[in-house]
Design an enzyme around this catalytic site. Structure first.
Site, PDB file in Angstrom:
ATOM      1  N   TYR A 136     -14.283  22.561 -40.053  1.00  0.00           N
ATOM      2  CA  TYR A 136     -13.329  21.350 -39.320  1.00  0.00           C
ATOM      3  C   TYR A 136     -12.508  20.567 -39.825  1.00  0.00           C
ATOM      4  O   TYR A 136     -11.541  20.209 -39.030  1.00  0.00           O
ATOM      5  CB  TYR A 136     -14.564  20.954 -38.328  1.00  0.00           C
ATOM      6  N   ARG A 183     -18.181   7.811 -40.269  1.00  0.00           N
ATOM      7  CA  ARG A 183     -17.716   6.627 -39.685  1.00  0.00           C
ATOM      8  C   ARG A 183     -17.900   6.228 -37.769  1.00  0.00           C
ATOM      9  O   ARG A 183     -18.714   5.332 -37.290  1.00  0.00           O
ATOM     10  CB  ARG A 183     -16.337   5.637 -39.945  1.00  0.00           C
ATOM     11  N   ARG A 193     -19.236  13.861 -27.932  1.00  0.00           N
ATOM     12  CA  ARG A 193     -18.927  14.823 -28.779  1.00  0.00           C
ATOM     13  C   ARG A 193     -19.800  14.772 -30.071  1.00  0.00           C
ATOM     14  O   ARG A 193     -20.150  14.006 -30.244  1.00  0.00           O
ATOM     15  CB  ARG A 193     -17.403  14.587 -29.659  1.00  0.00           C
ATOM     16  N   PHE A 253       1.047   5.483 -51.413  1.00  0.00           N
ATOM     17  CA  PHE A 253       1.151   6.234 -51.229  1.00  0.00           C
ATOM     18  C   PHE A 253      -0.997   6.555 -50.774  1.00  0.00           C
ATOM     19  O   PHE A 253      -1.797   6.419 -49.385  1.00  0.00           O
ATOM     20  CB  PHE A 253       1.582   6.943 -50.548  1.00  0.00           C
TER      21      PHE A 253
END
Length: 373
Positions: A136, A183, A193, A253
């Protein structure tokens, strides 16, 4: 910048959260490509997350979403889920997608196709095993980073090998996504969910939802600690991935996202508050990390620091204590692999662009304003 591209950046700032700020630190056409890439996947993710949509509506949309990129008028105004604006005004996003160089379009469309197919598969599946958990997370963020790596290579700013190493990019994405899933325990419970793997949480309770009850806080935190330890296994790959990047802005980044994830895991570890409310790193801490993470020396120092913070909090009686200590030790050794560790507090960054500084200060300002309103 065209009006439609300006609108896309407005949507990015509205929906992008931590991603929006770091995207602004990139240069030119790569920045535009990553902006559109993020918005396309945000729109796809909004379809998956909207629990008011039936499977009969969702599944075909997820399967076909990559084709909507080439349909000038396709939009989906029915969604009322947060970030629905990217579905309601998808024609603006798809227009700018089609304005990108073909090499960028190919990457974005392919990742969108793979992610949509995978999301549709998980709509009727539960995350049972750790293998399911990794699968997932690969769909949610592994593919995201694989696509980013391909965009970096397509831009010519990074070598082709960055985009070709799928395993390494996937591991970086798993680190980021596992942090987010840990989190979002309470938010996901409220939305009906569950993404914490049953293989782990079933060792600590009969129902995942029971972890929010005060009487279950001890086993809940033990489960949390095992999941944090599971996420930490990806840190060596994160360090290896970052060490291979050559362009300064591309490095920065990526480094910002990864050091923030590490800081967040350190805040989560052995923290009961995860089951009572949202645990976030402080705004000033975030701004500092954004400005500090400009080179590999500082990144190694930051990873070492937060690994040490976790080590100091390991309970002697925690079932995962030995594995956590071993994982922390591995991270610390890898952080020292290039020689003596440089203190992040005594090291002046070799590069700090005006754009990066303004992005960090703007993020801190806007976060403060939002908190007051």
């Amino acid at each position: 910048m065209s009006d439609s591209l300006q609108t896309c950046y407005k949507y990015l700032d509205q929906t992008g959260r931590s991603f929006a700020t770091v995207i602004h630190t990139l240069d030119g056409e790569l920045r535009n490509a990553v902006c559109i890439y993020y918005l396309v996947l945000r729109a796809l993710d909004t379809v998956e997350d909207d629990m008011t949509l039936s499977l009969e509506t969702k599944v075909p949309m997820l399967h076909n979403f990559h084709t909507y990129l080439y349909q000038a008028d396709w939009r989906f105004p029915e969604s009322k889920y947060k970030d629905h604006v990217v579905l309601q005004d998808f024609p603006t996003i798809s227009r700018e997608f089609r304005n990108l160089a073909e090499v960028y379009q190919k990457v974005i469309a392919e990742i969108c196709r793979e992610m949509g197919m995978g999301m549709a598969e998980f709509l009727e599946m539960k995350v049972e095993s750790l293998l399911d958990f990794d699968k997932y997370c690969q769909l949610a963020s592994g593919l995201l980073v694989i696509g980013l790596s391909r965009l970096f290579s397509a831009s010519g700013l990074e070598e082709a090998s960055i985009g070709e190493d799928i395993r390494l990019s996937n591991s970086v994405g798993l680190f980021y996504q596992k942090t987010n899933i840990i989190r979002d325990y309470l938010e996901d419970q409220l939305d009906g969910r569950e993404f914490w793997p049953r293989e782990v949480w079933s060792k600590y309770g009969k129902k995942l939802s029971d972890f929010a009850k005060p009487e279950n806080i001890v086993p809940a935190v033990q489960c949390l600690n095992e999941l944090v330890t599971n996420a930490l296994q990806h840190v060596p790959d994160v360090l290896l991935y970052l060490s291979r990047l050559r362009n300064q802005r591309v490095f920065h980044f990526n480094a910002i996202l990864q050091v923030m994830s590490m800081a967040t895991l350190a805040a989560f570890y052995n923290n009961q508050q995860v089951f009572k409310g949202v645990v976030k790193i402080r705004k000033g801490q975030t701004a500092t990390l954004m400005m500090d993470a400009t080179n590999m020396q500082v990144v190694r120092a930051v990873m070492y620091q937060y690994a040490n913070e976790i080590y100091q909090k390991i309970p002697l009686t925690d079932p995962s204590a030995r594995r956590t200590k071993d994982m922390v030790s591995t991270i610390q050794k890898q952080s020292l692999s290039s020689g003596l560790l440089v203190s992040r507090y005594s090291f002046f960054p070799t590069y700090l662009s005006r754009a990066v500084l303004l992005a960090a200060l703007s993020w801190l300002y806007l976060s403060t304003i939002k908190a007051q309103t």
